[in-house]
Design a protein around this motif. Structure first.
Motif, PDB file in Angstrom:
ATOM      1  N   GLY A  99       7.145  -1.076   9.584  1.00  0.00           N
ATOM      2  CA  GLY A  99       5.893  -1.805   9.707  1.00  0.00           C
ATOM      3  C   GLY A  99       5.028  -1.753   8.461  1.00  0.00           C
ATOM      4  N   TRP A 100       5.664  -1.555   7.291  1.00  0.00           N
ATOM      5  CA  TRP A 100       4.939  -1.531   6.025  1.00  0.00           C
ATOM      6  C   TRP A 100       4.891  -2.932   5.453  1.00  0.00           C
ATOM      7  CZ3 TRP A 100       8.890   2.582   4.218  1.00  0.00           C
ATOM      8  CH2 TRP A 100       8.628   3.812   4.829  1.00  0.00           C
ATOM      9  N   GLU A 101       3.787  -3.258   4.808  1.00  0.00           N
ATOM     10  CA  GLU A 101       3.662  -4.547   4.146  1.00  0.00           C
ATOM     11  C   GLU A 101       4.225  -4.461   2.742  1.00  0.00           C
ATOM     12  OE1 GLU A 101       0.094  -7.269   3.725  1.00  0.00           O
ATOM     13  OE2 GLU A 101      -0.427  -6.053   5.488  1.00  0.00           O
ATOM     14  N   LEU A 102       4.869  -5.531   2.318  1.00  0.00           N
ATOM     15  CA  LEU A 102       5.374  -5.611   0.947  1.00  0.00           C
ATOM     16  C   LEU A 102       4.402  -6.412   0.099  1.00  0.00           C
ATOM     17  CD1 LEU A 102       9.158  -6.283   1.605  1.00  0.00           C
ATOM     18  CD2 LEU A 102       8.081  -4.137   0.930  1.00  0.00           C
ATOM     19  N   SER A 103       4.377  -6.094  -1.201  1.00  0.00           N
ATOM     20  CA  SER A 103       3.533  -6.845  -2.126  1.00  0.00           C
ATOM     21  C   SER A 103       4.173  -8.193  -2.401  1.00  0.00           C
ATOM     22  CB  SER A 103       3.335  -6.061  -3.424  1.00  0.00           C
ATOM     23  OG  SER A 103       4.566  -5.872  -4.071  1.00  0.00           O
ATOM     24  N   GLU A 104       3.442  -9.031  -3.076  1.00  0.00           N
ATOM     25  CA  GLU A 104       3.956 -10.349  -3.430  1.00  0.00           C
ATOM     26  C   GLU A 104       5.113 -10.216  -4.409  1.00  0.00           C
ATOM     27  OE1 GLU A 104       2.995 -13.372  -2.192  1.00  0.00           O
ATOM     28  OE2 GLU A 104       1.863 -12.131  -0.805  1.00  0.00           O
ATOM     29  N   ASP A 143       0.859  -1.184   0.000  1.00  0.00           N
ATOM     30  CA  ASP A 143       0.000   0.000   0.000  1.00  0.00           C
ATOM     31  C   ASP A 143       0.897   1.237   0.000  1.00  0.00           C
ATOM     32  OD1 ASP A 143      -1.848   2.036   0.353  1.00  0.00           O
ATOM     33  OD2 ASP A 143      -2.879   1.058   2.030  1.00  0.00           O
ATOM     34  N   PRO A 144       1.363   1.653  -1.188  1.00  0.00           N
ATOM     35  CA  PRO A 144       2.297   2.783  -1.257  1.00  0.00           C
ATOM     36  C   PRO A 144       1.751   4.058  -0.627  1.00  0.00           C
ATOM     37  CG  PRO A 144       2.154   1.676  -3.385  1.00  0.00           C
ATOM     38  CD  PRO A 144       1.090   1.099  -2.517  1.00  0.00           C
ATOM     39  N   ALA A 145       0.483   4.369  -0.841  1.00  0.00           N
ATOM     40  CA  ALA A 145      -0.083   5.609  -0.298  1.00  0.00           C
ATOM     41  C   ALA A 145      -0.022   5.609   1.228  1.00  0.00           C
ATOM     42  CB  ALA A 145      -1.509   5.805  -0.788  1.00  0.00           C
ATOM     43  N   ALA A 146      -0.362   4.496   1.852  1.00  0.00           N
ATOM     44  CA  ALA A 146      -0.317   4.404   3.316  1.00  0.00           C
ATOM     45  C   ALA A 146       1.116   4.509   3.821  1.00  0.00           C
ATOM     46  CB  ALA A 146      -0.958   3.100   3.786  1.00  0.00           C
TER      47      ALA A 146
END
Length: 160
Positions: A119-124, A27-30
């Motif tokens: 704490g950012w999630e990465l894409s697949e 979620d780049p914007a977040a």
């Protein structure tokens, strides 16, 4: 090139993402909104300004850096020259990103490490986009062959 001074944060970091690193975020914007809480400036650079513009538009990301047809090296040098932050961090995905960061006076942080710390999630894996230097594979360095493949792929997609 210039820094958009209308939305600076009050942090002590100028944070710059390679396009590949930004595409790696789930979620780049977040992530960018979060980074703005502790960064003075946040943005994306790449060798292709039009690809950055498309990414920014498609993902609702505010980019503090006005890009022209300038490469990563020149853009990073310009951002560093114009920013008043005491720290400069370049988040990237490749050894080439690490090299450009080091040569232009930035701290380098791999996107995996930056995401873990923040704490950012990465894409697949493999879902990061079309640029050769923006995803894994043989053309990770973004060299001539990767640019040629992108040009051919773009031309074919326009024909469809």
């Amino acid at each position: 090139m210039g820094i958009d001074a209308t939305t600076p944060g009050d942090g002590d970091v100028t944070l710059v993402f390679s396009l590949g690193a930004a595409r790696s975020l789930a979620d780049p914007a977040a992530a960018f909104d979060d980074a703005r809480r502790w960064s003075r400036h946040v943005g994306i650079v790449a060798n292709e300004a039009d690809r950055v513009a498309a990414f920014v538009r498609d993902h609702g990301v505010d980019n503090d850096y006005e890009l022209t047809n300038w490469d990563k090296w020149g853009t990073l040098a310009d951002v560093r020259e114009e920013s008043t932050a005491p720290r400069y961090v370049f988040v990237g995905t490749t050894r080439a990103d690490e090299r450009v960061a080091t040569e232009t006076g930035y701290e380098y942080l791999p996107v995996t490490e930056a995401a873990e710390k923040a704490g950012w999630e990465l894409s697949e894996p493999g879902a990061t986009g079309a640029d050769g230097d923006e995803r894994g594979g043989a053309d990770r360095g973004g060299g001539r062959l990767a640019r040629l493949r992108r040009a051919v792929r773009d031309a074919v997609s326009r024909l469809r």
